[in-house]
Design a protein around this motif. Sequence first.
Motif, mmCIF file in Angstrom:
data_model
loop_
_atom_site.group_PDB
_atom_site.id
_atom_site.type_symbol
_atom_site.label_atom_id
_atom_site.label_comp_id
_atom_site.label_asym_id
_atom_site.label_seq_id
_atom_site.Cartn_x
_atom_site.Cartn_y
_atom_site.Cartn_z
ATOM 1 N N GLN A 4 0.840 -1.189 0.000
ATOM 2 C CA GLN A 4 0.000 0.000 0.000
ATOM 3 C C GLN A 4 0.877 1.241 0.000
ATOM 4 O O GLN A 4 1.911 1.286 0.651
ATOM 5 C CB GLN A 4 -0.880 0.045 1.252
ATOM 6 N N TYR A 6 -1.020 4.340 0.216
ATOM 7 C CA TYR A 6 -1.896 5.326 0.842
ATOM 8 C C TYR A 6 -2.868 4.627 1.783
ATOM 9 O O TYR A 6 -3.253 3.491 1.549
ATOM 10 C CB TYR A 6 -2.694 6.087 -0.221
ATOM 11 N N SER A 7 -3.308 5.344 2.815
ATOM 12 C CA SER A 7 -4.332 4.834 3.718
ATOM 13 C C SER A 7 -5.700 5.141 3.120
ATOM 14 O O SER A 7 -5.857 6.144 2.425
ATOM 15 C CB SER A 7 -4.230 5.516 5.081
ATOM 16 N N PRO A 8 -6.675 4.322 3.417
ATOM 17 C CA PRO A 8 -8.029 4.621 2.916
ATOM 18 C C PRO A 8 -8.502 5.982 3.427
ATOM 19 O O PRO A 8 -8.272 6.343 4.585
ATOM 20 C CB PRO A 8 -8.883 3.504 3.507
ATOM 21 N N LEU A 9 -9.153 6.751 2.565
ATOM 22 C CA LEU A 9 -9.606 8.088 2.917
ATOM 23 C C LEU A 9 -10.580 8.068 4.097
ATOM 24 O O LEU A 9 -10.672 9.027 4.844
ATOM 25 C CB LEU A 9 -10.257 8.744 1.692
ATOM 26 N N SER A 10 -11.261 6.975 4.297
ATOM 27 C CA SER A 10 -12.260 6.894 5.362
ATOM 28 C C SER A 10 -11.645 6.890 6.765
ATOM 29 O O SER A 10 -12.350 7.103 7.748
ATOM 30 C CB SER A 10 -13.111 5.643 5.179
ATOM 31 N N ILE A 12 -9.513 9.034 8.146
ATOM 32 C CA ILE A 12 -9.554 10.396 8.696
ATOM 33 C C ILE A 12 -10.692 11.136 7.999
ATOM 34 O O ILE A 12 -10.765 11.178 6.776
ATOM 35 C CB ILE A 12 -8.224 11.134 8.460
ATOM 36 N N ASN A 13 -11.598 11.710 8.823
ATOM 37 C CA ASN A 13 -12.727 12.453 8.259
ATOM 38 C C ASN A 13 -13.029 13.657 9.134
ATOM 39 O O ASN A 13 -12.365 13.883 10.151
ATOM 40 C CB ASN A 13 -13.938 11.528 8.098
ATOM 41 N N ALA A 17 -10.914 14.405 12.675
ATOM 42 C CA ALA A 17 -9.671 15.107 12.355
ATOM 43 C C ALA A 17 -9.135 15.898 13.544
ATOM 44 O O ALA A 17 -7.922 15.966 13.761
ATOM 45 C CB ALA A 17 -9.869 16.028 11.157
ATOM 46 N N THR A 49 7.749 8.768 -0.793
ATOM 47 C CA THR A 49 6.472 8.166 -0.438
ATOM 48 C C THR A 49 6.769 6.776 0.098
ATOM 49 O O THR A 49 7.254 5.927 -0.646
ATOM 50 C CB THR A 49 5.549 8.059 -1.675
#
Length: 179
Positions: A4, A6-10, A12-13, A17, A49
């Motif tokens: 991977q 990137y972490s899933p966008l879900s 942090i929301n 935050a 990255t």
Amino acid sequence: ETMQRYSPLSIINASNAGQLKVMWIRPGVDASLQDELPDLVGSTYFKGTPIMVDGTLYASNAVGLVEAFDPETGATKWVQKPFEMTMREAAGESTHNVEFWRRGDETRIYSVHNEHLYALKADTGEPIKTFGTEGRVHLRRDTPDGSHFRGDNSLIVVGDVAIVGGLGGNSSGDGERYI
């Protein structure tokens, strides 16, 4: 294979935050290198990255050597040692990325440091002695237009081929590829 970038966008929301906190911090250059080369200074411009593979983060440090560490604690698992423990071999800049390769039980991390492409054992950071010359391939090649290879170019592994970004000094972006 579970690599991977990137972490899933879900994760942090807007609702959580404000609750984020620093869990760990890593130095730009691991103490094990600083102990052996006290004058080694890392770049302040991190452009790498990291990748996460099977529960380990791999990233370029502030001099462009690879470090493997635990993503939950930040604890170092291994640090790539310079080809020779000299300032000339160790000094460099943070690189854009490292790459992962697997065939059967064999796993490798590929990286570019200065003018070399390295193949490292993913579990220990030791060079793959059968790759190139003792674990690295020299990439420098001067050209008639005066452009040359820079050690911070991007790298990608596709199947069994490592592709390193083009020549430095070529602002048109259409530099050659090293395969």
